[in-house]
Design a protein around this motif. Structure first.
Motif, short mmCIF file in Angstrom:
data_model
loop_
_atom_site.label_atom_id
_atom_site.label_comp_id
_atom_site.label_asym_id
_atom_site.label_seq_id
_atom_site.Cartn_x
_atom_site.Cartn_y
_atom_site.Cartn_z
N ASN A 1 0.90 -1.17 0.08
CA ASN A 1 -0.06 0.16 0.04
C ASN A 1 0.72 1.31 -0.10
O ASN A 1 0.34 2.48 -0.40
N GLU A 14 4.35 -7.80 -0.88
CA GLU A 14 3.57 -6.92 -0.17
C GLU A 14 4.64 -6.19 0.79
O GLU A 14 4.30 -6.19 2.14
N ASP A 21 6.28 -3.05 2.30
CA ASP A 21 5.80 -1.50 2.42
C ASP A 21 7.13 -0.65 2.70
O ASP A 21 7.93 -1.38 3.71
#
Length: 287
Positions: free
Chosen positions: A11, A252, A254
């Protein structure tokens, strides 16, 4: 089976705009593999993409992917689906466009739950299906489909306890290998249901409590709140130990984790017995 990890980020991409931390500065200076964008995996044998973050256009161009026939969607979160608009490019055969006649558009493969969530949140029916940019096919927990001779099995699980299946992973099987892609939200994944002979597992990395120097990233209260539903890196390692695939690649990853590519390479050495690696954008895998 040939697989490309198109994007290993999450994200929060690396570098984050306006951020001047050491991880972001290094990523701006060096580029790949220090920089990371969204989470996406391409399985060449199936001509299939798993997830479509906002940066998927750039990923496909960078790796010179000539065709995408299937897009599997793991869940409805924006950082995994905002790039679905790429079907407008995938289904167009080029100019001049005298007539709109696309007889074989890409297929977006989703669960019925995910389809409904995307319909309400992103209006994909009008944008994609009604215009002929894509077709939709439902694949729910335990169901299989054929993609160019590769059997794909859907695994579903809960986002939070005692709820319906909203998170999905996809298992790709051919005559030679089995690859499982579970990109995100693996806290409540039931590892007992997974095959015991996985050749490759591409999966979520999990949260770190501190940076590589031991400095806290999360305060106590926030850490407790976040880890009620989000998996930690330590829990990820335990899931890998339970399943024990031949090879595990973590994604994933970050900017929030405050670790550079070099930091992750050093951390890998602590898990040699698991054949565990931290992925990077453009990582090519053969199993």
């Amino acid at each position: 089976m040939d697989v490309t990890l198109l994007g290993s980020g999450g994200n929060f991409p690396i570098p984050m705009p306006t951020c001047d931390c050491r991880v972001c500065i290094e990523a701006r200076q060096k580029g790949l593999p220090y920089s990371r964008v969204g989470n996406a995996t391409f399985v060449h044998d199936a001509t299939a993409l798993v997830d479509a973050p906002e940066s998927i256009w750039r990923m496909l161009n960078r790796e010179e992917i000539p065709d995408v026939e299937y897009i599997f969607v793991s869940h409805h979160h924006s950082d995994h689906v905002r790039g679905l608009r790429v079907v407008q490019a995938l289904c167009r055969e080029g100019f001049p466009m005298n007539e709109w006649e696309k007889t074989d558009p890409p297929t977006i493969v989703v669960s019925e739950n995910t389809y409904e969530l995307l319909r309400r949140a992103h209006g994909i029916i009008a944008d994609y299906e009604d215009w002929g940019f894509a077709e939709f096919e439902f694949l729910d927990d335990g169901e299989t489909m054929d993609c160019n001779g590769v059997e794909v099995t859907c695994h579903g699980w809960e986002m939070e306890p005692d709820s319906e299946n909203l998170i999905f992973g996809f298992q790709f099987d051919d005559d030679d290998a089995t690859t499982l892609v579970t990109p995100d939200e693996t806290k409540f994944l039931d590892t007992d249901r997974l095959p015991s002979d996985l050749d490759l597992w591409i999966r979520e990395c999990g949260l770190f409590r501190t940076d590589s120097d031991g400095n806290p990233i999360f305060g106590d209260d926030l850490w407790e709140a976040e880890t009620e539903l989000e998996i930690t890196f330590e829990e990820t390692v335990e899931q890998v130990r339970d399943v024990h695939p031949e090879r595990t690649v973590l994604t994933e990853i970050d900017e929030l984790f405050q670790r550079s590519y070099d930091d992750f390479c050093e951390l890998e050495t602590e898990y040699d017995e698991l054949n565990l690696q931290f992925g990077w954008d453009g990582m090519e895998l053969s199993v």
